[in-house]
Design a protein around this motif. Structure first.
Motif, PDB file in Angstrom:
ATOM      1  N   GLY A  16       0.773  -1.226   0.000  1.00  0.00           N
ATOM      2  CA  GLY A  16       0.000   0.000   0.000  1.00  0.00           C
ATOM      3  C   GLY A  16       0.806   1.279   0.000  1.00  0.00           C
ATOM      4  N   SER A  17       2.071   1.255   0.417  1.00  0.00           N
ATOM      5  CA  SER A  17       2.860   2.467   0.508  1.00  0.00           C
ATOM      6  C   SER A  17       3.028   3.151  -0.841  1.00  0.00           C
ATOM      7  CB  SER A  17       4.232   2.153   1.102  1.00  0.00           C
ATOM      8  OG  SER A  17       4.910   1.210   0.297  1.00  0.00           O
ATOM      9  N   ARG A  18       2.944   2.396  -1.916  1.00  0.00           N
ATOM     10  CA  ARG A  18       3.110   3.014  -3.230  1.00  0.00           C
ATOM     11  C   ARG A  18       1.946   3.940  -3.564  1.00  0.00           C
ATOM     12  NH1 ARG A  18       2.879  -1.835  -7.472  1.00  0.00           N
ATOM     13  NH2 ARG A  18       4.442  -2.588  -5.968  1.00  0.00           N
ATOM     14  N   PHE A  19       0.832   3.811  -2.800  1.00  0.00           N
ATOM     15  CA  PHE A  19      -0.322   4.664  -3.049  1.00  0.00           C
ATOM     16  C   PHE A  19      -0.381   5.828  -2.064  1.00  0.00           C
ATOM     17  CE2 PHE A  19      -1.639   0.356  -4.349  1.00  0.00           C
ATOM     18  CZ  PHE A  19      -1.788   0.592  -5.701  1.00  0.00           C
ATOM     19  N   GLY A  20       0.662   6.020  -1.239  1.00  0.00           N
ATOM     20  CA  GLY A  20       0.669   7.125  -0.286  1.00  0.00           C
ATOM     21  C   GLY A  20      -0.257   6.885   0.874  1.00  0.00           C
ATOM     22  N   ARG A  21      -0.139   5.732   1.510  1.00  0.00           N
ATOM     23  CA  ARG A  21      -1.047   5.367   2.584  1.00  0.00           C
ATOM     24  C   ARG A  21      -0.914   6.336   3.765  1.00  0.00           C
ATOM     25  NH1 ARG A  21      -0.269  -0.553   4.442  1.00  0.00           N
ATOM     26  NH2 ARG A  21       1.778   0.284   5.041  1.00  0.00           N
ATOM     27  N   GLY A  22      -2.022   6.683   4.330  1.00  0.00           N
ATOM     28  CA  GLY A  22      -2.049   7.504   5.522  1.00  0.00           C
ATOM     29  C   GLY A  22      -1.737   6.681   6.764  1.00  0.00           C
ATOM     30  N   HIS A  23      -1.814   7.299   7.935  1.00  0.00           N
ATOM     31  CA  HIS A  23      -1.416   6.603   9.155  1.00  0.00           C
ATOM     32  C   HIS A  23      -2.351   5.452   9.490  1.00  0.00           C
ATOM     33  CE1 HIS A  23      -4.504   9.377  10.679  1.00  0.00           C
ATOM     34  NE2 HIS A  23      -4.640   8.531  11.679  1.00  0.00           N
ATOM     35  N   ASP A  24      -3.614   5.533   9.050  1.00  0.00           N
ATOM     36  CA  ASP A  24      -4.551   4.450   9.351  1.00  0.00           C
ATOM     37  C   ASP A  24      -4.658   3.445   8.216  1.00  0.00           C
ATOM     38  OD1 ASP A  24      -5.783   5.979   7.475  1.00  0.00           O
ATOM     39  OD2 ASP A  24      -7.610   6.335   8.635  1.00  0.00           O
ATOM     40  N   GLY A  25      -3.985   3.706   7.094  1.00  0.00           N
ATOM     41  CA  GLY A  25      -3.952   2.735   6.011  1.00  0.00           C
ATOM     42  C   GLY A  25      -5.140   2.772   5.077  1.00  0.00           C
ATOM     43  N   GLU A  26      -6.194   3.508   5.405  1.00  0.00           N
ATOM     44  CA  GLU A  26      -7.416   3.447   4.618  1.00  0.00           C
ATOM     45  C   GLU A  26      -7.262   3.956   3.184  1.00  0.00           C
ATOM     46  OE1 GLU A  26     -10.223   1.939   5.193  1.00  0.00           O
ATOM     47  OE2 GLU A  26      -9.205   1.166   6.959  1.00  0.00           O
ATOM     48  N   PRO A  27      -6.589   5.100   2.921  1.00  0.00           N
ATOM     49  CA  PRO A  27      -6.467   5.551   1.528  1.00  0.00           C
ATOM     50  C   PRO A  27      -5.795   4.515   0.635  1.00  0.00           C
ATOM     51  CG  PRO A  27      -5.875   7.308   3.037  1.00  0.00           C
ATOM     52  CD  PRO A  27      -5.999   6.061   3.860  1.00  0.00           C
ATOM     53  N   ALA A  28      -4.759   3.890   1.163  1.00  0.00           N
ATOM     54  CA  ALA A  28      -4.050   2.891   0.363  1.00  0.00           C
ATOM     55  C   ALA A  28      -4.945   1.703   0.079  1.00  0.00           C
ATOM     56  CB  ALA A  28      -2.797   2.429   1.085  1.00  0.00           C
ATOM     57  N   ASN A  29      -5.654   1.220   1.090  1.00  0.00           N
ATOM     58  CA  ASN A  29      -6.524   0.074   0.890  1.00  0.00           C
ATOM     59  C   ASN A  29      -7.620   0.385  -0.114  1.00  0.00           C
ATOM     60  OD1 ASN A  29      -5.066  -1.445   2.647  1.00  0.00           O
ATOM     61  ND2 ASN A  29      -6.469  -1.236   4.372  1.00  0.00           N
ATOM     62  N   ALA A  30      -8.151   1.584  -0.066  1.00  0.00           N
ATOM     63  CA  ALA A  30      -9.199   1.969  -1.008  1.00  0.00           C
ATOM     64  C   ALA A  30      -8.662   1.977  -2.436  1.00  0.00           C
ATOM     65  CB  ALA A  30      -9.752   3.344  -0.640  1.00  0.00           C
ATOM     66  N   ALA A  31      -7.436   2.507  -2.607  1.00  0.00           N
ATOM     67  CA  ALA A  31      -6.836   2.524  -3.941  1.00  0.00           C
ATOM     68  C   ALA A  31      -6.577   1.109  -4.438  1.00  0.00           C
ATOM     69  CB  ALA A  31      -5.531   3.322  -3.908  1.00  0.00           C
ATOM     70  N   GLN A  32      -6.058   0.260  -3.568  1.00  0.00           N
ATOM     71  CA  GLN A  32      -5.791  -1.117  -3.966  1.00  0.00           C
ATOM     72  C   GLN A  32      -7.072  -1.853  -4.320  1.00  0.00           C
ATOM     73  OE1 GLN A  32      -2.950  -2.227  -0.596  1.00  0.00           O
ATOM     74  NE2 GLN A  32      -2.255  -3.496  -2.303  1.00  0.00           N
ATOM     75  N   ARG A  33      -8.102  -1.650  -3.525  1.00  0.00           N
ATOM     76  CA  ARG A  33      -9.357  -2.340  -3.802  1.00  0.00           C
ATOM     77  C   ARG A  33      -9.947  -1.879  -5.134  1.00  0.00           C
ATOM     78  NH1 ARG A  33     -11.299  -5.380   0.279  1.00  0.00           N
ATOM     79  NH2 ARG A  33     -10.410  -5.062   2.350  1.00  0.00           N
ATOM     80  N   HIS A  34      -9.788  -0.602  -5.449  1.00  0.00           N
ATOM     81  CA  HIS A  34     -10.289  -0.094  -6.725  1.00  0.00           C
ATOM     82  C   HIS A  34      -9.529  -0.736  -7.886  1.00  0.00           C
ATOM     83  CE1 HIS A  34     -11.937   2.625  -9.704  1.00  0.00           C
ATOM     84  NE2 HIS A  34     -10.705   2.946 -10.076  1.00  0.00           N
ATOM     85  N   LEU A  35      -8.207  -0.813  -7.770  1.00  0.00           N
ATOM     86  CA  LEU A  35      -7.409  -1.451  -8.810  1.00  0.00           C
ATOM     87  C   LEU A  35      -7.731  -2.934  -8.918  1.00  0.00           C
ATOM     88  CD1 LEU A  35      -3.909   0.203  -8.288  1.00  0.00           C
ATOM     89  CD2 LEU A  35      -5.527   0.624 -10.143  1.00  0.00           C
ATOM     90  N   ALA A  36      -7.928  -3.584  -7.772  1.00  0.00           N
ATOM     91  CA  ALA A  36      -8.263  -5.008  -7.781  1.00  0.00           C
ATOM     92  C   ALA A  36      -9.595  -5.246  -8.474  1.00  0.00           C
ATOM     93  CB  ALA A  36      -8.312  -5.539  -6.353  1.00  0.00           C
ATOM     94  N   LEU A  37     -10.547  -4.363  -8.227  1.00  0.00           N
ATOM     95  CA  LEU A  37     -11.852  -4.499  -8.876  1.00  0.00           C
ATOM     96  C   LEU A  37     -11.726  -4.349 -10.381  1.00  0.00           C
ATOM     97  CD1 LEU A  37     -14.898  -4.829  -8.610  1.00  0.00           C
ATOM     98  CD2 LEU A  37     -15.070  -2.342  -8.288  1.00  0.00           C
ATOM     99  N   ARG A  38     -10.899  -3.415 -10.831  1.00  0.00           N
ATOM    100  CA  ARG A  38     -10.690  -3.231 -12.268  1.00  0.00           C
ATOM    101  C   ARG A  38     -10.060  -4.468 -12.905  1.00  0.00           C
ATOM    102  NH1 ARG A  38      -7.428   2.106 -13.285  1.00  0.00           N
ATOM    103  NH2 ARG A  38      -7.417   1.167 -15.378  1.00  0.00           N
ATOM    104  N   VAL A  39      -9.075  -5.029 -12.229  1.00  0.00           N
ATOM    105  CA  VAL A  39      -8.423  -6.237 -12.744  1.00  0.00           C
ATOM    106  C   VAL A  39      -9.428  -7.379 -12.865  1.00  0.00           C
ATOM    107  CG1 VAL A  39      -6.770  -8.063 -12.172  1.00  0.00           C
ATOM    108  CG2 VAL A  39      -6.123  -5.658 -11.941  1.00  0.00           C
ATOM    109  N   LEU A  40     -10.231  -7.563 -11.832  1.00  0.00           N
ATOM    110  CA  LEU A  40     -11.220  -8.640 -11.828  1.00  0.00           C
ATOM    111  C   LEU A  40     -12.275  -8.425 -12.902  1.00  0.00           C
ATOM    112  CD1 LEU A  40     -11.542 -11.198 -10.186  1.00  0.00           C
ATOM    113  CD2 LEU A  40     -13.043  -9.948  -8.619  1.00  0.00           C
TER     114      LEU A  40
END
Length: 305
Positions: free
Chosen positions: A44-68
């Motif tokens: 997640g750090s490549r997406f600029g994750r904040g201290h709670d990790g949520e922005p990174a997880n949201a970005a990853q989930r969006h990319l994962a959804l696109r791949v799927l």
């Protein structure tokens, strides 16, 4: 409940080819297909994750959804009759795919072999899964198309209207296993094609000979003995699958060389892998290793005791 065929997808070309192959296999087996995409929050750090990790997880989930979604669209277009579902799971990839395989009829993955850095990275996941999976794993190369499974048309052009190419089974007569043999016969039955069974043998060296082997070093009948042994091993399977034509091939030489050569005209190569007593070690054996990196047709690795 019927176990599904599962394909791991990551957006790369080889995983899309694997998804299409898995869809065709699911239809042949009358099974549902489940596409699985693994995302790893540690990246997640490549997406600029904040201290709670949520922005990174949201970005990853969006990319994962696109791949799927991309994989689902590709499969629905290529194999519209398959019953299809998709799922996102959290990584790391090897562990997640191994867990998915436990609930699968078989697991299908893309593989690049040893072509470049990306190929090494993709291969590390595929090889790790193959080395530890307790269910059959099929590896599919980039560019694999439906017509590649079929013999050429009369005019020499690719076609899906012709019969299937041979299914090839690599067998070690010193360690013949029913699970591997049955898998190969079933794949040939599903395709209504010939099963070519290949065993390679090598003459013992003076170093490897036992006390009673000295007179057999130059025995010209050794190949015939192996041929008779192979026929005996396959006799029960011929009776179980009477409609499947079987070609028995015994050659002198390295098993890896014989299988790579035989697979050049095959729709599928089937090999076995003994389940390790120490599954922590990702080892697949030299013959399977050679097949993973050098065979161009889909490769099925079937674990056995």
């Amino acid at each position: 409940m019927l176990l599904p065929v599962i394909a791991g997808v990551d957006g790369l070309a080889e995983s899309l080819a694997a998804a299409e192959w898995a869809a065709r296999e699911a239809l042949r087996r009358d099974r549902p297909l489940r596409l699985v995409h693994v995302w790893d929050w540690h990246l997640g750090s490549r997406f600029g994750r904040g201290h709670d990790g949520e922005p990174a997880n949201a970005a990853q989930r969006h990319l994962a959804l696109r791949v799927l979604q991309q994989a689902e669209e590709r499969v629905r277009c290529a194999v519209p009759g398959v019953l299809l579902t998709g799922e996102q799971v959290e990584g790391p990839a090897t562990a997640a795919l191994l867990k998915a395989a436990e609930q699968a009829e078989l697991l299908v993955l893309g593989s690049r072999g040893l072509t470049g850095l990306a190929g090494l990275l993709v291969g590390s996941v595929a090889q790790g899964v193959v080395a530890k999976a307790t269910r059959p794993v099929v590896l599919v190369r980039t560019g694999e198309e439906a017509e590649d499974e079929h013999v050429l048309a009369d005019d020499g052009s690719p076609s899906t209207r012709t019969g299937y190419r041979d299914v090839v089974l690599g067998i070690d007569l010193a360690d013949a296993c029913d699970e591997v043999i049955e898998f190969a016969f079933e794949e040939a039955r599903l395709r209504r094609t010939r099963l070519r069974v290949v065993h390679a043998w090598q003459r013992p060296s003076a170093i490897s000979m036992g006390p009673g082997d000295i007179g057999l070093v130059n025995d010209p009948a050794r190949g015939e003995e192996w041929q008779g042994f192979l026929a005996a091993v396959l006799a029960v399977w011929r009776e179980k699958y009477p409609e499947t034509e079987v070609l028995e091939t015994v050659v002198e030489g390295k098993a890896s060389t014989a299988l790579v050569r035989a697979a050049s005209a095959a729709s599928l190569l089937v090999v076995g892998r003994r389940l390790s007593e120490r599954p922590v070690l990702p080892r697949i054996g030299p013959v399977t290793h050679a097949a993973v990196h050098h065979v161009c047709c889909p490769l099925a690795v079937v674990p056995h005791e």
